[in-house]
Every structure is written in C-alpha cells, then in structure tokens.
Design a protein around this motif. Sequence first.
Motif, PDB file in Angstrom:
ATOM      1  N   ARG A 120      32.146  -2.331  -0.150  1.00  0.00           N
ATOM      2  CA  ARG A 120      32.570  -1.137   0.955  1.00  0.00           C
ATOM      3  C   ARG A 120      33.625  -0.466   0.286  1.00  0.00           C
TER       4      ARG A 120
ATOM      5  N   LEU B 152      40.433  -5.576   1.673  1.00  0.00           N
ATOM      6  CA  LEU B 152      39.564  -6.348   2.705  1.00  0.00           C
ATOM      7  C   LEU B 152      39.523  -7.802   2.686  1.00  0.00           C
TER       8      LEU B 152
ATOM      9  N   SER C  37      37.328   0.906   0.244  1.00  0.00           N
ATOM     10  CA  SER C  37      38.392   0.893   1.042  1.00  0.00           C
ATOM     11  C   SER C  37      39.578   1.097   0.121  1.00  0.00           C
TER      12      SER C  37
ATOM     13  N   ASN D 171      40.245  -0.452  -6.590  1.00  0.00           N
ATOM     14  CA  ASN D 171      40.027   0.931  -6.132  1.00  0.00           C
ATOM     15  C   ASN D 171      41.020   2.100  -7.003  1.00  0.00           C
TER      16      ASN D 171
ATOM     17  N   GLN E 176      42.618  -0.087   1.688  1.00  0.00           N
ATOM     18  CA  GLN E 176      43.169  -1.423   1.999  1.00  0.00           C
ATOM     19  C   GLN E 176      42.335  -2.553   1.640  1.00  0.00           C
TER      20      GLN E 176
ATOM     21  N   THR F 120      40.944  -4.056  -4.010  1.00  0.00           N
ATOM     22  CA  THR F 120      40.612  -3.996  -2.313  1.00  0.00           C
ATOM     23  C   THR F 120      39.708  -4.777  -2.019  1.00  0.00           C
ATOM     24  N   ASN F 121      38.765  -5.198  -2.807  1.00  0.00           N
ATOM     25  CA  ASN F 121      37.476  -6.006  -2.576  1.00  0.00           C
ATOM     26  C   ASN F 121      37.863  -7.165  -3.285  1.00  0.00           C
TER      27      ASN F 121
END
Length: 167
Positions: free
Chosen positions: A142, A148, A144, A74, A146, A81-82
Amino acid sequence: MFKQTTTGAALIAVGLAAGLGIAHFRPSEPLRADAVDRGSKFSLMTTPVSFTEGTEGVFAVDYLTGQLKGAVINTKVGRFTNFYYRNLAADFNVDPKVQPHYAVVGGRGQLTGTGGITSATSLIYVSELTSGKVVAYGMPFRESVQPLPPAELTPIAEFQFRQAVQP
C-alpha cells in the motif's frame, strides 16, 4: 548493378519503417532491473513492488538467524514506509546444528488481492539447499507517506527441487 543497390536500399528503408511502426503501436513492457548480491552470511536483493509508482523493495536474508527482512522506500518522501519480515528457518525446518544455504531472487507475479489488500507486483523466491525446498512469498503493498507496521510475507507455493539432506 545500379538497380540492385537501389532495390536493396529500398528494402532496408521499408524494413526500418515497418519496424519503427510496429514499435510505436506495440504496448511497451515496464523496465525491470532486479539486483541480487550475497556474502557468506547474508543475501541482499531488490525487486519492484509497484509499476505504477515505480517503487522497489530491498530484502535481506540473514543466514545466521534465518530471518528475511525488507523495506520499500517511498520516493516521494525519501524514506522507508513499508516493512516486511519472515522466519525462513521455521519455514524450511532448518536444523540449528546445520549451516543453512539460502538463495533469494525476485520475480514477476502480482497475485489477486483479497479482503481489500493489494499485492505487490513481484514475488520473492527463496530456496534452501539442505531442505531442498523453494518457497514463493507474496507481499501486501500500500502506497503510504507514513511508515506502516511491519507485514509478514505470505508463503504462496513451494516445491522440492531435491531430497532434504539429513544431518
């Protein structure tokens, strides 16, 4: 002679103006720059996952374990984050006694999301030489800030490009 030079210059000016006009009104394509590198025991690639956010994923294939793992950074918060994973050895039915030969690339292809899950803007294509198979994998995405939980890549389609090699 002077008249021909003037006509030629006028044609060039008209052509340049027409080209600039078309370029101005034509919708632009987003820039895409995938990268792929490989060693004797792994491959590494990048592919965009969201054109609106301008983010890309990085994926590694470990030939020793048959695992495909990846992550998306991100850019707003500067961290991954993913996270993604897939057991390629199982998908390609790799014989543990045979050294697999994987190849991996990213490609454009945003699938229609289902159940409220948004799909990334790219697919990951993996081939394996001894199985003679190519599999396309999709990934949920998605945005984010934070981290995931890791998501499993989903096989979308496959085809045989050659007959499997028998050990």
